[in-house]
Scaffold this motif. Structure first.
Motif, PDB file in Angstrom:
ATOM      1  N   ILE A  36       0.844  -1.209   0.000  1.00 40.44           N
ATOM      2  CA  ILE A  36       0.000   0.000   0.000  1.00 40.44           C
ATOM      3  C   ILE A  36       0.874   1.252   0.000  1.00 40.44           C
ATOM      4  N   PHE A  37       0.515   2.187  -0.868  1.00 44.48           N
ATOM      5  CA  PHE A  37       1.239   3.456  -0.952  1.00 44.48           C
ATOM      6  C   PHE A  37       0.275   4.607  -0.694  1.00 44.48           C
ATOM      7  N   PHE A  38       0.673   5.475   0.229  1.00 47.24           N
ATOM      8  CA  PHE A  38      -0.083   6.713   0.459  1.00 47.24           C
ATOM      9  C   PHE A  38       0.645   7.802  -0.339  1.00 47.24           C
ATOM     10  N   GLU A  39      -0.038   8.347  -1.316  1.00 44.07           N
ATOM     11  CA  GLU A  39       0.629   9.283  -2.232  1.00 44.07           C
ATOM     12  C   GLU A  39       0.289  10.714  -1.857  1.00 44.07           C
ATOM     13  N   ALA A  40       1.357  11.543  -1.751  1.00 44.34           N
ATOM     14  CA  ALA A  40       1.159  12.957  -1.394  1.00 44.34           C
ATOM     15  C   ALA A  40       2.144  13.833  -2.154  1.00 44.34           C
TER      16      ALA A  40
END
Lengths: 418, 443
Positions: free
Chosen positions: B122-126
């Motif tokens: 899982i990647f949280f993209e910001a």
């Protein structure tokens, strides 16, 4: 088993004089800024020593006593007797002793001064108490202060803010037994009264407190998620730095020092009692050890509580004040709220209490508070107090308590006479 | 899907303003879960990988996380003591705090490239609000990954369906829009794909709940609910400024509209101060994106462009203090207002012209109470109703302009509801109250 033992009158007169307190410093004082350097222990010690010495024309103490609760943790300093010759040069080469009894350190220190006079080994004893607590954040200081309890048994299960948690339990038990609303209002009024008194004492920690609607403020709901279940922040004495000192004298010592009788108090009686720290309180709604100490003092003085004109009690929390008033016998069990709400403890009441502001209003550097109580009694009873009340009754009483009603000293005084 | 272990996840763009905030809240949650594990176990189950191209910023990020994890621990000591209640080795507050921070920092791992992320599910993209940049990253990460990773994108305006198609993610993406700063702001907009994977949606809900967020679900329409309302309100404010500049200078008009949308509307700050806070460049970007993807032309850049051209972009310095935009600041306190004609800031308060503007707007309603007091008052409902009634009936120019603004704000809420961007009016109001600190919903 009857623990009340009749004590003989002291075999010689014992006097208290040359009272001095520094500012009790912490949040509340307008000069307090946690981001800036604060006064160090040395400055408090030197100031209090100077303050006491300057009231003594011929100062030449025979011994010194220094009290602090947790200097070893707050400022990594032990062997405190070594500071007494630094503070009072004439104490060099003389017996000096350190005393610790948690928040009741001050009461024990005065008691040791009294014993030194009674023993005949000294005619004049310099007694000082201090604490530096602003050296760490309150969240860490809470761990140090938890040392006033049975740490190994109680800390783990205790609240983050340990002693507020301890007295929160007492407050919860009191609410359950005697009702919440009246008690809550009395605790709020205690806060308001403490601040109003503190505003008249320039050295008090809450001297600059100008908040309006004090009683309403102190009715704030507790915040169990971030603090403790039954107390709010107004119910609690704050973190403080400060020192208080005085001299304890025999009659010979007083005369040699050149102190006038009208500037001194005479210790009429002392009641000392120690609880068992390993045991939980038998009754959460009673300060049993305090009750015992006060009974002993009153019996030894051969007076009733009705003859007390000025009272200094150990209100580390507002609930402690309520329980202390009942332990002292001023109100029956469960009736302290009404006693407070009727104004009985105000400066115009039947027993003006904590005219200094007490621990909540004046501040609570734990090692100093007991001595500060006696300093304030001395000032009141010799007509020199900032918040002066001229009581008709002849006696003053202080109750100094350490831990959760464990280490208790009750001292009754009167104006010294030739 | 339920077997996806989000305890090993990554934040892309971790050193940026939002990225580090997201990293912090994930770290707090992961450290809290780890604290409840038996001593010595669980450590290898957790890993927070912080990915950013800027290695210096990553080093600063480590210190930022450590500092804020410590602050969090000290402020939430009661919660921590509860987490550690079954750990006999941590007794004092200090022991608990030290253990929490040390173990938390041990599960972080920094990387300047995606090379080390091949097993992360899982990647949280910001990263920046740019579809090309985001999609390029998504494609590279997917190509480098042993699994088919999922992306939680913090976009505040770009349709998720566009990102999904452009990066060929085959539904492995969901909008997970946190508000700034994530550690303080409770609001989370979740934007699922129209026919997205329900299990991905449930996972997003579950993570959002674990993070203690107030969740509002938005339809996948550019701007979603939060910016859907805010950009449209900016449009109303810009129109108001244009009307006023017929008889007032630029700075007088900005000042008056800011006061109307702040004090008169009982909001924490006026709309131009809010734009400064978010950043003129950020809002300009969002506005352009919404113009591109919506049929209506919502955003008009005539006010923003001159300031941006002169480097007045708002936002925050690295120490958190406010940068100049429509206003100048010291810390967070407003010190001046931008004079477009002279390209400089005029000090505030400023006697004559400001007093003239205040006189023109007239008095606030009689029962005005500042937002700062009302927001802390648990009994504020009646006081707000009284105030709004006085605002509606007020004869001063300020009251009238403010009430007109409120009516238009209500229309925006209705539009978002009718067009089904929001499931209900209450959802829009939840966004406004939690994300923008409004004290009341539509009138």
């Amino acid at each position: 088993m009857d623990f009340i033992i009749f004590m003989e009158a002291f075999r010689k007169k014992i006097y208290i004089a040359a009272p001095y307190t520094t500012i009790f410093f912490g949040s509340g004082r307008k000069e307090f800024d946690p981001t800036k350097p604060m006064p160090k222990m040395e400055s408090y010690l030197l100031e209090s020593a100077k303050g006491t010495s300057e009231q003594i024309p011929h100062a030449n103490f025979d011994e010194g006593i220094i009290g602090s609760f947790m200097a070893a943790r707050f400022i990594h300093q032990a062997n405190l007797p070594g500071f007494l010759p630094f503070m009072v040069p004439s104490l060099y080469g003389k017996p000096c002793t350190g005393i610790e009894g948690a928040c009741g350190t001050g009461g024990r220190a005065i008691a040791m001064g009294l014993r030194a006079i009674l023993s005949g080994l000294s005619d004049s004893v310099y007694v000082v108490g201090f604490e530096i607590q602003n050296s760490v954040k309150a969240v860490y200081g809470a761990d140090y202060l938890a040392g006033a309890s049975y740490y190994a048994k109680e800390r783990k299960a205790g609240e983050a803010f340990f002693f507020p948690g301890v007295f929160s339990k007492r407050a919860g038990a009191y609410f359950q037994e005697f009702g919440h609303d009246l008690t809550r209002r009395a605790m709020a009024q205690w806060y308001a009264q403490s601040i109003l008194n503190a505003r008249k004492n320039p050295k008090a920690q809450e001297f600059h407190n100008s908040q309006k609607n004090l009683t309403s403020l102190a009715m704030a709901l507790p915040d169990p998620e971030n603090f403790v279940p039954h107390l709010n922040y107004y119910d609690c004495s704050k973190v403080s730095d400060g020192a208080s000192s005085l001299g304890v004298f025999s009659e010979n010592g007083l005369l040699s020092a050149g102190i006038n009788f009208e500037d001194a108090l005479e210790i009429v009686a002392i009641g000392e009692a120690e609880g068992d720290i390993t045991l939980s309180p038998a009754k959460l709604i009673e300060l049993t050890t305090t009750k015992l100490a006060v009974q002993k003092a009153l019996k030894a003085a051969a007076i009733s509580i009705a003859e007390i004109g000025w009272l200094e009690i150990h209100d580390c929390f507002s609930i402690s004040a309520l329980l202390a008033l009942e332990a002292i016998g001023l109100a029956p069990e469960g009736r302290a709220p009404a006693f407070i709400l009727d104004g009985s403890t105000s400066s115009e009441g039947v027993i003006p209490t904590n005219l200094s502001g007490g621990l909540i209003g004046f501040g609570h550097p734990t090692g100093a508070s007991g001595i500060r109580q006696m300093v304030d009694l001395n000032l009141q009873m010799t007509g020199k107090a900032a918040n002066q009340v001229h009581a008709v009754k002849p006696y003053g009483m202080m109750v100094s308590m350490g831990g959760d009603d464990i280490t208790v000293t009750c001292i009754i005084v009167k104006r010294a006479e030739k | 899907m339920n077997s996806i272990n989000w305890k090993k996840c990554a934040v892309i763009g971790a050193a940026g303003k939002m990225g580090r905030g997201i990293a912090l809240i994930l770290l707090i949650e992961m450290a809290s879960l780890l604290a409840k594990e038996k001593e010595g176990s669980g450590k290898d189950e957790y890993r927070l990988t912080l990915i950013d191209v800027n290695s210096a910023a990553l080093a600063a990020l480590y210190e930022y996380l450590k500092t804020h994890l410590l602050k969090y621990s000290e402020k939430n000591i009661n919660r921590l003591r509860d987490l550690y209640k079954n750990n006999p080795l941590c007794v004092s507050n200090k022991e608990i705090i030290d253990d929490f921070v040390n173990k938390g920092m041990q599960i972080t791992h920094s990387a300047t490239s995606i090379a080390e992320s091949s097993e992360i599910p899982i990647f949280f993209e910001a990263v920046i609000e740019n579809a090309e940049v985001k999609c390029d990253l998504f494609k590279k990460i997917s190509a480098n990954n042993k699994n088919a990773p999922y992306f939680f994108t913090n976009t505040s305006s770009i349709p998720i369906s566009l990102l999904n198609a452009k990066a060929d993610l085959k539904g492995r993406i969901i909008g997970f829009h946190l508000y700034n700063p994530p550690a303080v702001q409770k609001l989370l907009e979740i934007i699922p794909l129209k026919e997205g994977d329900p299990e991905l949606y449930l996972l997003a809900l579950s993570i959002g709940k674990s993070l203690g967020k107030t969740i509002v679900v938005s339809q996948d329409v550019a701007g979603f609910i939060g910016n859907g309302h805010f950009v449209r309100e900016i449009g109303v404010a810009v129109d108001l400024v244009k009307q006023l500049t017929k008889n007032h200078s630029f700075e007088e008009s900005i000042y008056m509209v800011n006061k109307i949308t702040g004090d008169f509307l009982l909001r924490p700050m006026g709309i131009f101060q809010l734009i400064d806070y978010v950043g003129l460049d950020v809002m300009h970007n969002v506005g352009e994106i919404m113009n591109k993807h919506l049929s209506e032309h919502l955003y008009e850049d005539s006010l923003f462009k001159p300031l941006l051209a002169n480097g007045k972009a708002g936002g925050q310095h690295t120490d958190g203090s406010q940068k100049e935009g429509f206003f100048s600041y010291r810390g967070h306190a407003m010190t001046g207002i931008y004079d477009l004609s002279q390209n400089k800031y005029i000090d505030l308060p400023n006697g004559e012209w400001q007093a003239r503007c205040d006189r023109e707007l007239g008095n606030l309603p009689q029962h005005y109470i500042p937002w700062s007091s009302l927001s802390r008052d648990p009994e504020n409902k009646g006081k707000i109703e009284t105030y709004l009634k006085e605002l509606r009936e007020g004869h001063s120019k300020g009251c009238q302009m403010a009430f007109e603004f409120l009516k238009k704000s209500k229309s925006i809420i209705d539009q978002l509801t009718v067009s089904k961007v929001a499931a209900s009016k209450e959802d829009v109001e939840t966004v406004l109250k939690n994300g923008f600190y409004h004290l009341y919903g539509s009138i």
